[in-house]
Design an enzyme around this catalytic site. Structure first.
Site, mmCIF file in Angstrom:
data_model
loop_
_atom_site.group_PDB
_atom_site.id
_atom_site.type_symbol
_atom_site.label_atom_id
_atom_site.label_comp_id
_atom_site.label_asym_id
_atom_site.label_seq_id
_atom_site.Cartn_x
_atom_site.Cartn_y
_atom_site.Cartn_z
ATOM 1 N N TYR A 40 -18.899 6.410 -25.431
ATOM 2 C CA TYR A 40 -18.193 5.629 -24.753
ATOM 3 C C TYR A 40 -18.790 5.704 -23.340
ATOM 4 C CZ TYR A 40 -14.355 2.888 -22.439
ATOM 5 O OH TYR A 40 -13.649 2.213 -21.987
ATOM 6 N N LYS A 62 -21.130 3.123 -21.133
ATOM 7 C CA LYS A 62 -20.536 2.427 -19.719
ATOM 8 C C LYS A 62 -21.658 2.771 -18.806
ATOM 9 C CE LYS A 62 -16.698 0.265 -21.228
ATOM 10 N NZ LYS A 62 -17.101 -1.209 -21.192
HETATM 11 C C1 AKB Z 1 -9.998 5.008 -23.069
HETATM 12 O O1 AKB Z 1 -9.050 5.972 -23.004
HETATM 13 O O2 AKB Z 1 -10.938 5.219 -23.876
HETATM 14 C C2 AKB Z 1 -9.952 3.781 -22.132
HETATM 15 C C3 AKB Z 1 -10.599 3.935 -20.933
HETATM 16 C C4 AKB Z 1 -10.003 4.799 -19.883
HETATM 17 O O3 AKB Z 1 -11.707 3.464 -20.545
HETATM 18 N N1 AKB Z 1 -8.576 3.518 -21.975
#
Ligand code: AKB
Length: 304
Positions: free
Chosen positions: A138, A142
């Site tokens: 993730y 990003k």
């Molecule tokens: C997550 O916990 O993955 C999200 C974030 C902080 O981007 N809430």
């Protein structure tokens, strides 16, 4: 007049953006891969952001000039299927970029996250320009997205804007699949008098933001003159920081019953690579960012 397309519109942020735009008489077409469970106050279409032709058609048909691309597989769930997570997060964003170039979309918002930071930074307090070395798929997506923003804004004169959100706290809409979700889970369990098993260690501190600050702050940023924006990738913003234990104590003090048992799992490993505090000086300076809600103000919404 703004005509907004929201992708991933049924998520935690999307629902609140819809409410804001509706209140301000701005046209919204909301899209998601599933139907809404409650009727929405705007137009809605089922659309997969991986299907570029379909989205392109919707943009043309509805004369869209602004896009909030909120589709994302978040950190915790992303680790259970990194291949799919990369595909959803990146291919959908690239589709939006292509559609924006072709349709001369005026402004695009794409959320980044504190997940872009990592252990090479001073996690006690990350600055706007701290080293980015994400540890999750993730966070990597990003990070890559932030680079794409810089690249495409320059190359095609797009206006894609981005904020690195901390954990977002909301009580009407639920998050899904994030590492910071424990906050809402704990509050929900204890407000019903139930015990809660927390997946983070009791002292794992993370930055958080109340949903109203997230929405109004983002709108303020999106309405800022482009020439005032000096950060070209994504702005740090900060609300307040808490650990699960601090939250537990606050809930107890306010009469919420229920005990918390700590059973850290892989999500605690993710949290250990994320910042505890965020320096948001640039957002304050460039577009007047200021959080209104601290922990007490946020919980007061739940306690009332
Ligand atoms: C997550 O916990 O993955 C999200 C974030 C902080 O981007 N809430």
């Amino acid at each position: 007049m703004e005509r907004v397309l929201i992708t991933g519109a049924l998520g935690q942020l999307g629902i609140e953006f819809i409410k804001y735009f509706k209140k301000n008489n701005i046209y919204v077409l909301a899209t998601d891969i599933k139907s809404p469970s409650k009727e929405l106050s705007c137009d809605f279409e089922i659309a997969d952001a991986l299907d570029k032709e379909h989205l392109d058609l919707l943009v043309k048909k509805n004369k869209i000039n602004t896009i909030y691309h909120l589709v994302a597989v978040l950190s915790a769930i992303g680790e259970t299927n990194p291949i799919n997570s990369w595909k959803v997060n990146m291919n959908s964003f690239h589709n939006i970029i292509e559609i924006s170039i072709e349709n001369k979309i005026k402004k695009i918002f794409w959320p980044s996250s504190i997940a872009v930071f990592g252990t090479k930074s001073n996690l006690e307090m990350v600055d706007q320009n701290s080293i980015l070395n994400p540890n999750t798929i993730y966070g990597i997506s990003k990070f890559a997205g932030e680079k794409l923003i810089e690249y495409y804004n320059k190359k095609f004169e797009l206006d894609i804007r981005s904020i690195r959100y901390p954990g977002i706290i909301s009580f009407d809409t639920k998050p899904g699949g994030g590492t910071t979700d424990y906050v809402m889970e704990m509050i929900d369990s204890m407000s019903k008098g139930n015990d809660y098993q927390c997946f983070l260690e009791k002292n794992t501190k993370l930055p958080m933001l109340y949903i109203d600050d997230a929405i109004l702050g983002t709108i303020r940023y999106m309405n800022t003159n482009k020439n005032d924006l000096n950060v070209k990738d994504s702005y740090n913003i900060s609300g307040f920081s808490i650990s699960p234990y601090e939250l537990e104590k606050k809930l107890n003090e306010n009469g919420f019953k229920g005990n918390v048992k700590y059973k850290p799992d892989y999500r605690n490993e993710i949290a250990k690579t994320w910042p505890k505090e965020i320096n948001d000086f640039d957002a304050k300076k460039d577009w007047g960012w200021k959080a209104k809600f601290g922990l007490d103000e946020t919980l007061a919404i739940k306690f009332k």
